[in-house]
Motif scaffolding. Structure first.
Motif, PDB file in Angstrom:
ATOM      1  N   GLU A 183       0.809  -1.222   0.000  1.00  0.00           N
ATOM      2  CA  GLU A 183       0.000   0.000   0.000  1.00  0.00           C
ATOM      3  C   GLU A 183       0.842   1.271   0.000  1.00  0.00           C
ATOM      4  OE1 GLU A 183      -3.276   0.535   2.577  1.00  0.00           O
ATOM      5  OE2 GLU A 183      -3.854  -1.582   2.626  1.00  0.00           O
ATOM      6  N   SER A 184       2.147   1.145   0.067  1.00  0.00           N
ATOM      7  CA  SER A 184       2.978   2.314   0.364  1.00  0.00           C
ATOM      8  C   SER A 184       4.112   2.509  -0.647  1.00  0.00           C
ATOM      9  CB  SER A 184       3.562   2.173   1.773  1.00  0.00           C
ATOM     10  OG  SER A 184       4.142   0.878   1.946  1.00  0.00           O
ATOM     11  N   VAL A 185       3.774   2.459  -1.931  1.00  0.00           N
ATOM     12  CA  VAL A 185       4.785   2.733  -2.971  1.00  0.00           C
ATOM     13  C   VAL A 185       4.972   4.242  -3.044  1.00  0.00           C
ATOM     14  CG1 VAL A 185       5.348   2.553  -5.407  1.00  0.00           C
ATOM     15  CG2 VAL A 185       4.225   0.650  -4.250  1.00  0.00           C
ATOM     16  N   ASP A 186       6.168   4.696  -2.675  1.00  0.00           N
ATOM     17  CA  ASP A 186       6.386   6.134  -2.515  1.00  0.00           C
ATOM     18  C   ASP A 186       7.487   6.700  -3.403  1.00  0.00           C
ATOM     19  OD1 ASP A 186       8.616   5.060  -1.311  1.00  0.00           O
ATOM     20  OD2 ASP A 186       8.135   5.747   0.709  1.00  0.00           O
ATOM     21  N   SER A 187       7.983   5.896  -4.361  1.00  0.00           N
ATOM     22  CA  SER A 187       9.030   6.402  -5.246  1.00  0.00           C
ATOM     23  C   SER A 187       9.125   5.519  -6.487  1.00  0.00           C
ATOM     24  CB  SER A 187      10.386   6.411  -4.531  1.00  0.00           C
ATOM     25  OG  SER A 187      10.846   5.081  -4.299  1.00  0.00           O
ATOM     26  N   GLU A 188       9.671   6.083  -7.541  1.00  0.00           N
ATOM     27  CA  GLU A 188       9.915   5.296  -8.755  1.00  0.00           C
ATOM     28  C   GLU A 188      10.947   4.207  -8.477  1.00  0.00           C
ATOM     29  OE1 GLU A 188      10.800   7.613 -12.209  1.00  0.00           O
ATOM     30  OE2 GLU A 188       9.237   9.082 -11.768  1.00  0.00           O
TER      31      GLU A 188
ATOM     32  N   ALA B 203      12.004  -1.663  -8.141  1.00  0.00           N
ATOM     33  CA  ALA B 203      12.458  -2.829  -7.378  1.00  0.00           C
ATOM     34  C   ALA B 203      11.327  -3.842  -7.200  1.00  0.00           C
ATOM     35  CB  ALA B 203      12.992  -2.376  -6.019  1.00  0.00           C
ATOM     36  N   LEU B 204      10.133  -3.377  -6.920  1.00  0.00           N
ATOM     37  CA  LEU B 204       8.989  -4.277  -6.759  1.00  0.00           C
ATOM     38  C   LEU B 204       8.628  -4.939  -8.081  1.00  0.00           C
ATOM     39  CD1 LEU B 204       6.743  -2.080  -4.443  1.00  0.00           C
ATOM     40  CD2 LEU B 204       7.874  -4.218  -3.794  1.00  0.00           C
ATOM     41  N   ASN B 205       8.676  -4.183  -9.153  1.00  0.00           N
ATOM     42  CA  ASN B 205       8.367  -4.731 -10.473  1.00  0.00           C
ATOM     43  C   ASN B 205       9.341  -5.848 -10.836  1.00  0.00           C
ATOM     44  OD1 ASN B 205       7.028  -4.500 -13.244  1.00  0.00           O
ATOM     45  ND2 ASN B 205       9.181  -4.157 -13.753  1.00  0.00           N
ATOM     46  N   GLU B 206      10.615  -5.622 -10.575  1.00  0.00           N
ATOM     47  CA  GLU B 206      11.621  -6.642 -10.887  1.00  0.00           C
ATOM     48  C   GLU B 206      11.410  -7.895 -10.048  1.00  0.00           C
ATOM     49  OE1 GLU B 206      16.505  -7.182 -10.967  1.00  0.00           O
ATOM     50  OE2 GLU B 206      15.618  -5.234 -10.502  1.00  0.00           O
TER      51      GLU B 206
ATOM     52  N   LYS C  86       4.159   6.481 -16.122  1.00  0.00           N
ATOM     53  CA  LYS C  86       5.231   5.495 -16.244  1.00  0.00           C
ATOM     54  C   LYS C  86       4.759   4.082 -15.919  1.00  0.00           C
ATOM     55  CE  LYS C  86       8.639   9.038 -15.244  1.00  0.00           C
ATOM     56  NZ  LYS C  86       9.648   9.581 -14.323  1.00  0.00           N
ATOM     57  N   ALA C  87       3.445   3.904 -15.765  1.00  0.00           N
ATOM     58  CA  ALA C  87       2.916   2.596 -15.351  1.00  0.00           C
ATOM     59  C   ALA C  87       3.350   1.477 -16.287  1.00  0.00           C
ATOM     60  CB  ALA C  87       1.393   2.651 -15.256  1.00  0.00           C
ATOM     61  N   LEU C  88       3.444   1.763 -17.583  1.00  0.00           N
ATOM     62  CA  LEU C  88       3.823   0.719 -18.538  1.00  0.00           C
ATOM     63  C   LEU C  88       5.256   0.229 -18.335  1.00  0.00           C
ATOM     64  CD1 LEU C  88       2.159   1.974 -21.850  1.00  0.00           C
ATOM     65  CD2 LEU C  88       1.464   0.053 -20.419  1.00  0.00           C
ATOM     66  N   LEU C  89       6.063   1.019 -17.630  1.00  0.00           N
ATOM     67  CA  LEU C  89       7.428   0.593 -17.331  1.00  0.00           C
ATOM     68  C   LEU C  89       7.447  -0.530 -16.294  1.00  0.00           C
ATOM     69  CD1 LEU C  89       9.193   4.081 -17.033  1.00  0.00           C
ATOM     70  CD2 LEU C  89       9.218   2.532 -18.994  1.00  0.00           C
ATOM     71  N   TRP C  90       6.322  -0.709 -15.608  1.00  0.00           N
ATOM     72  CA  TRP C  90       6.252  -1.690 -14.526  1.00  0.00           C
ATOM     73  C   TRP C  90       5.112  -2.668 -14.802  1.00  0.00           C
ATOM     74  CZ3 TRP C  90       5.625   3.553 -12.054  1.00  0.00           C
ATOM     75  CH2 TRP C  90       6.866   4.198 -11.952  1.00  0.00           C
TER      76      TRP C  90
ATOM     77  N   PHE D 126      -7.399   7.109 -16.072  1.00  0.00           N
ATOM     78  CA  PHE D 126      -6.051   7.299 -16.609  1.00  0.00           C
ATOM     79  C   PHE D 126      -5.644   6.034 -17.354  1.00  0.00           C
ATOM     80  CE2 PHE D 126      -1.563   8.107 -16.721  1.00  0.00           C
ATOM     81  CZ  PHE D 126      -1.450   9.493 -16.646  1.00  0.00           C
ATOM     82  N   PRO D 127      -5.040   6.164 -18.528  1.00  0.00           N
ATOM     83  CA  PRO D 127      -4.670   4.970 -19.310  1.00  0.00           C
ATOM     84  C   PRO D 127      -3.743   4.036 -18.534  1.00  0.00           C
ATOM     85  CG  PRO D 127      -4.425   6.965 -20.621  1.00  0.00           C
ATOM     86  CD  PRO D 127      -4.685   7.418 -19.223  1.00  0.00           C
ATOM     87  N   ASP D 128      -3.992   2.750 -18.680  1.00  0.00           N
ATOM     88  CA  ASP D 128      -3.109   1.686 -18.185  1.00  0.00           C
ATOM     89  C   ASP D 128      -3.112   1.507 -16.677  1.00  0.00           C
ATOM     90  OD1 ASP D 128      -2.148   1.238 -20.871  1.00  0.00           O
ATOM     91  OD2 ASP D 128      -0.949   3.051 -20.615  1.00  0.00           O
TER      92      ASP D 128
END
Length: 219
Positions: free
Chosen positions: A92-97, A102-105, A142-146, A184-186
């Motif tokens: 619930e607490s994603v606060d930075s790119e 890191a979470l996406n990876e 930047k959602a598509l990056l993740w 918002f898209p995506d």
């Protein structure tokens, strides 16, 4: 006591939320025993929230039979992203790119699409974390990056010293941002996680779909 407290919170949800059927009670289980957590779930709690990865890991091994979603609700360091992805159903607490990357990876490595909320720094409380409201739109772009993250809404922490009127102002500002960004898209924005033991009623009035309660349940 736990049953009585949870019953009161569910009554407040029905009284103060404009759409109570959409509200989820997240029991904040930091420093709570496994037996207390089990009792809360038996009384109707469907989501438990932990602030620390190490503490959660120690407890969750004894809670395998407990049917509850597990959310991470504290400040997450990037070096603990892999373990958090392994342990939790939502962050619930994603606060930075940097943390999103890191979470996406980590989620990709585990073959998982991880639901997350963006933490928004809207009450300007020193020591708290989150994106400034003005930065949220660029983050969503930047959602598509993740591709291994499912951005599902926003989370915020109100000021502990705020009056009820001030809390309403903060929570309504986040709701307004949420409504502005819906479609918002995506991304599929559906959750507003806001309100804790001392301010969950103005959060409900402002449209919270998740409230995070610790002391209000266990004290």
């Amino acid at each position: 006591m736990i049953e009585k407290n949870i019953r009161k919170i569910f009554d407040d949800i029905r009284t103060y939320s404009p759409y109570p059927e959409k509200v989820t009670l997240v029991a904040v289980t930091k420093n709570r025993s496994v037996s207390e957590i089990r009792e809360a779930v038996q009384c109707g709690v469907q989501v438990i929230g932990e602030n620390r990865v190490q503490e959660a890991e120690e407890k969750f091994g004894s809670l395998k039979e407990v049917l509850a979603e597990k959310h991470f609700i504290g400040h997450l360091q990037t070096n603990k992203a892999s373990k958090a992805v392994e342990l939790f159903d939502m962050i619930e607490s994603v606060d930075s790119e940097r943390l999103a990357c890191a979470l996406n990876e980590a989620a990709g490595g585990g073959g998982k699409v991880l639901p997350v909320l963006i933490e928004v720094y809207i009450a300007r409380d020193p020591g708290k974390f989150g994106l400034l409201p003005a930065a949220v739109e660029d983050f969503l772009k930047k959602a598509l990056l993740w591709p291994n993250l499912s951005i599902q809404g926003f989370m915020t922490i109100g000021r502990l010293d705020a009056s009820e009127r001030e809390s309403l102002t903060y929570f309504q500002a986040l709701r307004d941002l949420f409504e502005k960004m819906r479609g918002f898209p995506d991304v599929d924005l559906r959750h507003l996680s806001m309100g804790m033991s001392g301010d969950y009623i103005p959060a409900l009035e402002s449209g919270a779909t998740m409230i995070r309660i610790g002391e209000g349940i266990f004290s």
